[in-house]
Design an enzyme around this catalytic site. Structure first.
Site, PDB file in Angstrom:
ATOM      1  N   LYS A  77       0.845  -1.193   0.000  1.00 11.36           N
ATOM      2  CA  LYS A  77       0.000   0.000   0.000  1.00 11.36           C
ATOM      3  C   LYS A  77       0.883   1.247   0.000  1.00 11.36           C
ATOM      4  O   LYS A  77       1.879   1.319   0.735  1.00 11.36           O
ATOM      5  CB  LYS A  77      -0.903  -0.029   1.238  1.00 11.36           C
ATOM      6  CG  LYS A  77      -1.947   1.065   1.314  1.00 11.36           C
ATOM      7  CD  LYS A  77      -2.835   0.851   2.533  1.00 11.36           C
ATOM      8  CE  LYS A  77      -3.926   1.889   2.647  1.00 11.36           C
ATOM      9  NZ  LYS A  77      -4.801   1.628   3.832  1.00 11.36           N
ATOM     10  N   SER A 151      -9.433   1.422   2.830  1.00 13.22           N
ATOM     11  CA  SER A 151      -8.647   2.234   1.925  1.00 13.22           C
ATOM     12  C   SER A 151      -7.586   1.434   1.182  1.00 13.22           C
ATOM     13  O   SER A 151      -6.985   1.920   0.223  1.00 13.22           O
ATOM     14  CB  SER A 151      -7.977   3.370   2.708  1.00 13.22           C
ATOM     15  OG  SER A 151      -7.105   2.851   3.713  1.00 13.22           O
ATOM     16  N   SER A 175      -9.775  -0.981   7.075  1.00 12.16           N
ATOM     17  CA  SER A 175      -9.203  -0.973   5.735  1.00 12.16           C
ATOM     18  C   SER A 175      -8.420  -2.229   5.381  1.00 12.16           C
ATOM     19  O   SER A 175      -8.143  -2.461   4.200  1.00 12.16           O
ATOM     20  CB  SER A 175      -8.287   0.251   5.567  1.00 12.16           C
ATOM     21  OG  SER A 175      -9.013   1.437   5.774  1.00 12.16           O
TER      22      SER A 175
END
Length: 603
Positions: A77, A151, A175
């Site tokens: 990420k 996210s 997330s």
């Protein structure tokens, strides 16, 4: 031929059969080129850099699978630092170029894993849906009209689409779990502080957690174990104090009817009910509990002063670059200006009062089983009402970090049309990270809906998570106590049983000890040695028998922690270094059994 989903067992088997990391990197390059979702990655590792990483690995550790994650491709990420790639947090104007890896990246790379790129996310990790990025919205691997979850949106899609074996996300409000549910994956959310956040762009620094997306629970747990461990540079890092849970008949908390909310999605509710039935079939005692204090704690994360932590993370950048923020993200973060220090203390008091109320519910159950997300939406629906619909996704996830919980999200099946997946998650008190895993893995295996986008894939036996009863302790045996060896009866006659056959990591040597009866080997760790690991067995012994067994071990043998190639660190037989001086090094045989079969007359 590699399968669609690159779970650890499949990749390791391919390497064992002769595939080279260079071959796999070429496959990854081609898969990324052919991907039908251009929004998954913000920055890909260049093809030449991937090839060089494979060559470097082969130079460092030439033997296949000689490191715990030897040649395993993973995605990261883009709020986690990877040296050599920019960190953007999905805001181009915020981008910087880190010179060193985040702690978790350094540990994974040391274990042999290879970074394939930085993935898309809801900007500054603010959102649970995956549409708040200037790089576009990654989509569900099952229907491009639907959100991927966020996210950690690109991280989940990268694994579910077969572009990486695992990926890293972060989880403040869910997330690391919601995207797993929307893409038929496992999401591992550690207890806050178990995995260090050094080198991670914070969302809410006090509750952020680095997470793992994987094809199976076993894969995710093995990866988490490599990442975890205290790092004093992280002010919220903690030493783990593992907590046990009952393994025979756990009390599983489920939602009472008054606390059920699926926002009209009867398909997800039906899948939750089916999961409850499967949990019962696995021997669980199903216990309804009052979710209200957990829900009220969850509301504090976005409707209380914790939103001010999001402003604290980016206040200087917001002051000069407000126009570079996604409009929804900016609205949420600027909402923090409505809170002051008094509100922060009042929020803390409210959270602690709710924590006291949850204690009564924890007395009823061993862990909770909740819907990961009560519903899903199309990208168009989400963008039409981005804050309210996003909040629906977090109804059952937002409390976990505020209340210091561990969680594992697993697939729960598909809707009646076989169209979209949903998930359930298992949530336990702090440091139940390992204790949750066997039941979560068993639940995943009862489903039969594959891994990621490959619904026909069979979960590999190599990743199965076997429970160890509370009154049993694991021990690694190396030589004469192995199955069918002369001293194995010392384990079986006290009620011991074998958990698994595996290998140490690559830093161990094995020696044939002279003048021992029966013949025994000595296992010695040499941190700078790089071999192929030594075959061992992990056995479980009753606690009292374990103590007696260890007390009788003769010098120069003793016990200590042994690192295994799957990331486990378990007590086992080690040898004092002085005893192997002049002894025959038999590491090349791969284990005591192979040496005995080939050289029994030479011992």
């Amino acid at each position: 031929m590699l399968p669609t989903i690159l779970d650890l067992a499949s990749v390791r088997n391919a390497y064992k059969a002769g595939l080279s990391p260079l071959d796999l990197m070429e496959e990854i390059i081609e898969r990324c080129k052919a991907s039908d979702d251009p929004a998954v990655f913000i920055t890909l590792t260049s093809p030449e850099a991937l090839r060089q990483a494979a060559r470097d690995l082969l130079a460092k550790a030439p033997e296949p699978n000689s490191l715990p994650l030897w040649g395993i491709p993973f995605a990261v990420k883009d709020n986690i630092d990877v040296a050599g790639l920019p960190t953007t947090a999905a805001c181009p104007a915020f981008a910087y170029h880190p010179e060193v890896d985040a702690t978790v990246i350094a540990r994974l790379r040391a274990a042999g894993a290879i970074v394939i790129g930085k993935t898309n996310l809801d900007q500054f990790a603010t959102g649970l849906n995956g549409t708040r990025s200037p790089h576009g919205a990654p989509r569900s691997v099952f229907d491009r009209a639907y959100v991927s979850g966020g996210s950690s949106s690109g991280s989940a899609v990268a694994v579910a689409a077969g572009l990486a074996s695992f990926s890293l996300g972060t989880d403040t409000a869910g997330s690391g779990r919601v995207p797993a549910a929307f893409n038929n994956l496992v999401g591992i959310k550690p207890t806050p502080g178990l995995v260090p956040n050094v080198g991670v762009v914070p969302a809410c620094r006090s509750v952020d957690v680095v997470t793992v997306f994987a094809a199976t629970v076993g894969d995710g747990i093995a990866i988490r174990r490599i990442m975890e461990g205290y790092d004093g540079r992280d002010p919220f890092s903690r030493e783990a104090t593992p907590a046990a849970l009952p393994s025979a008949r756990p009390r599983v908390g489920v939602l009472e009817s008054t606390e059920r909310e699926f926002y009209g999605n009867g398909q997800v509710e039906a899948l939750y009910d089916a999961a409850i039935d499967r949990a019962r079939s696995l021997g669980a005692e199903i216990v309804p509990f009052d979710y209200a204090p957990f829900r009220q704690a969850a509301e504090l994360l976005y409707s209380g002063p914790w939103v001010a932590e999001r402003l604290a993370a980016v206040k200087d950048f917001l002051a000069t670059n407000a126009g570079d923020f996604d409009p929804t993200v900016r609205t949420i973060i600027e909402g923090a200006r409505g809170y002051d220090a008094v509100a922060a203390f009042e929020g803390k008091y409210r959270l602690e009062a709710l924590r006291q109320k949850t204690k009564a519910e924890w007395q009823k159950v061993d862990f909770l089983m909740l819907p990961t997300s009560p519903t899903t939406y199309t990208v168009e629906e989400m963008q039409a009402d981005p804050i309210v619909r996003n909040s629906h996704f977090g109804r059952y996830t937002n409390f976990a970090n505020l209340l210091d919980c561990a969680a594992i999200a697993v697939p729960a099946g598909f809707d009646a049309k076989g169209h979209l997946p949903a998930g359930v998650m298992f949530v336990g008190p702090a440091f139940t990270d390992d204790a949750l895993a066997p039941f979560a893995d068993a639940m995943h295996r009862t489903l039969g809906d594959g891994m990621g986008k490959d619904r026909t894939a069979t979960l590999p036996e190599a990743s199965r998570v076997e429970p160890v009863p509370d009154d049993m302790l694991p021990i690694v045996v190396v030589g004469a106590h192995l199955t069918d060896m002369p001293l194995n009866h010392e384990l079986t006659r006290v009620g011991g049983y074998k958990l698994k056959t595996c290998r140490t990591d690559n830093s161990y040597r094995l020696f044939a000890l002279p003048d021992t009866v029966p013949p025994k080997p000595g296992l010695v760790r040499e941190p700078h040695f790089s071999g192929a690991g030594v075959e061992v067995e992990v056995w479980a012994l009753p606690a009292e028998a374990f103590a007696r067994f260890v007390q009788k071990i003769p010098a120069p043998l003793g016990v200590g922690k042994i690192m295994l190639d799957d990331g486990d660190c378990i007590t086992g037989f080690l040898c004092e270094a002085h005893a192997v001086v002049g002894a025959r090094d038999i590491t090349e045989f791969g284990g005591w059994r192979h040496f005995v079969l080939s050289h029994s007359s030479a011992i």
